[in-house]
Scaffold this active site. Structure first.
Site, PDB file in Angstrom:
ATOM      1  N   HIS A 157       0.664  -1.457   0.264  1.00  0.00           N
ATOM      2  CA  HIS A 157      -0.054   0.420   0.073  1.00  0.00           C
ATOM      3  C   HIS A 157       1.235   1.458  -0.024  1.00  0.00           C
ATOM      4  O   HIS A 157       1.569   1.448   1.011  1.00  0.00           O
ATOM      5  CB  HIS A 157      -1.060   0.345   1.332  1.00  0.00           C
ATOM      6  N   ASP A 216      -7.483  -5.508   1.573  1.00  0.00           N
ATOM      7  CA  ASP A 216      -8.069  -6.149   0.499  1.00  0.00           C
ATOM      8  C   ASP A 216      -7.483  -7.920   0.768  1.00  0.00           C
ATOM      9  O   ASP A 216      -8.540  -8.178   0.292  1.00  0.00           O
ATOM     10  CB  ASP A 216      -7.116  -6.147  -1.243  1.00  0.00           C
TER      11      ASP A 216
END
Length: 459
Positions: free
Chosen positions: A338, A386
């Protein structure tokens, strides 16, 4: 839209060197009331407009004040545009809702309570959102008319449009009206989704508890004690995601996931929502704008890719061949990395902790750890939210798009929070200038092919 007096709209004939109150407020990025506050503090001087109605301001003085106050939109360190916001801060591998650690809020409070905190800065223990029956009926009819192959985001977009059409007060942008609409829209979206397995009559019983026949705009139905086990949004959403019977640890994980995903600063869908709010679109249109962006594979749909990868890891007995296939095809391994965190995504870390308490989540959780360990042989990529959502959806016998559904429902509250904030800014402030790279004018008119008369068949 804010009403403006006719006098304030009249531009005085002073050689273009004086500004109206509205123009001054836009230059400074403040409300008109703040302009007069500057006058009262001696930071600006004003003159009466011709005819004695309204005030005018020296343009040079206004520009000097703008430079001193720094009220123009800031830029980030990388030169990217930045937007003033007091909702979410991401710093030092943590994120905060109105200054409070978001993971602590999400683990100690329900989704609805965290949403209220984000909207109002106040905690309302036990708050529950309710939807008027007519809104749910309209949304269900619209969703029911869609082809069977449509995904959950398709259904949510249609449900938002139907809910908007059922609300004649949707154009009221007052804070109270927006909050009342938000508290009814979110449970209406959940109620509009079909029940997993197709048994909508039986599976919808929990959802019916969210409907309030005596619905009053702006009111939230309180549940005693504020317990996460009370009938809240997570319990209403569960039968829409899976036919599996829920257990309390799984419901707690779903509720926490919803709270964790409410907002994440200026993500792509949130920026789209703020642009819509800047144009003074009503809250339903703001949510529609967010949903339109959310469906991209790099945003809300990313958890579905991670779900399919984990399912394949479990089927093939290990992560190595699956990771190798992704890399051979030139694809990124889903659920890893990320750009806003150097370490593990705090949302993932929190969800993994809850999933570890769910016995049937063990195999999917082990598969996720195998993926992380396999990729770490080359370079360290930490798990993101996710991957955590994928563990939850795989372990709960949910379809691949379940994570996207959770993401969309959760983020609706965040889009509303940003809309409320944007409604307090000057309208249309998010209007960048295009950097034109086309042919320089003047260019000749394009040549047109000669028009041919249509030949009609002869009898």
């Amino acid at each position: 839209m804010t009403e403006r007096s006719g006098a304030d709209e009249q531009r005085p004939d002073a050689g273009g060197q004086r500004l109206t109150t509205r123009e001054t407020a836009e230059r400074l990025g403040v409300k008109p009331e703040t302009v007069y506050a500057y006058v009262s503090r001696g930071q600006l001087s004003s003159s009466r407009a011709p005819g004695g109605r309204g005030s005018t301001f020296d343009a040079a003085e206004v520009e000097a004040l703008a430079r001193r106050t720094g009220r123009r939109e800031p830029s980030s360190a990388t030169g990217e545009p930045a937007v003033r916001t007091g909702i979410t801060l991401i710093a030092d591998d943590r994120y905060y809702f109105r200054g409070v650690d978001a993971t602590e809020l999400a683990t100690r409070h329900t989704y609805e309570e965290v949403a209220e905190w984000l909207w109002t800065g106040e905690l309302r223990p036990g708050v529950r959102f309710t939807a008027p029956a007519q809104t749910v009926a309209a949304a269900r009819r619209a969703v029911g008319a869609l082809p069977v192959h449509c995904g959950s985001t398709d259904r949510l977009r249609v449900a938002v449009v139907a809910a908007a059409a059922a609300d004649p007060l949707r154009f009221d942008l007052s804070r109270e009206a927006v909050l009342g609409g938000a508290r009814s829209l979110i449970p209406a979206l959940v109620a509009a989704l079909p029940t997993a397995g197709g048994d909508d009559g039986a599976g919808a019983r929990d959802v019916e508890l969210s409907l309030d026949p005596g619905y009053r705009a702006g009111a939230g139905a309180a549940a005693p004690g504020g317990s996460a086990t009370a009938v809240g949004l997570a319990r209403q959403l569960w039968p829409k995601l899976t036919a599996r019977k829920p257990d309390e640890p799984s419901l707690a994980a779903l509720d926490t996931a919803l709270a964790l995903l409410i907002d994440h600063d200026l993500a792509a869908s949130t920026l789209a929502a703020r642009v819509a709010a800047s144009a003074r679109a009503h809250p339903y249109a703001v949510v529609s704008a967010g949903l339109g962006v959310l469906e991209g594979p790099l945003h809300g749909a990313a958890s579905g890719l991670a779900h399919r990868m984990l399912a394949e890891v479990l089927e093939r007995g290990g992560a190595a061949p699956v990771v190798a296939d992704h890399l051979r095809a030139g694809r990124r391994v889903p659920g890893l990395g990320h750009r806003l965190y150097t370490g593990e995504d705090p949302r993932a870390r929190t969800l993994f902790g809850l999933l570890a308490r769910i016995p049937h989540a063990g195999p999917a959780l082990a598969a996720a750890r195998d993926v992380v360990a396999t990729t770490a042989r080359d370079r360290t990529l930490h798990a993101n939210v996710d991957l955590a959502l994928a563990v939850f959806s795989v372990a709960s016998d949910m379809p691949a798009e379940a994570g996207e559904t959770v993401f969309a429902i959760a983020r609706t509250a965040g889009w509303i929070a940003h809309a409320l904030e944007e409604y307090g800014e000057r309208p249309l402030r998010m209007r960048p200038s295009g950097h034109y790279t086309g042919p320089r004018p003047p260019q000749p008119l394009p040549s047109l092919a000669p028009l041919r008369l249509r030949e009609w068949p002869r009898n």
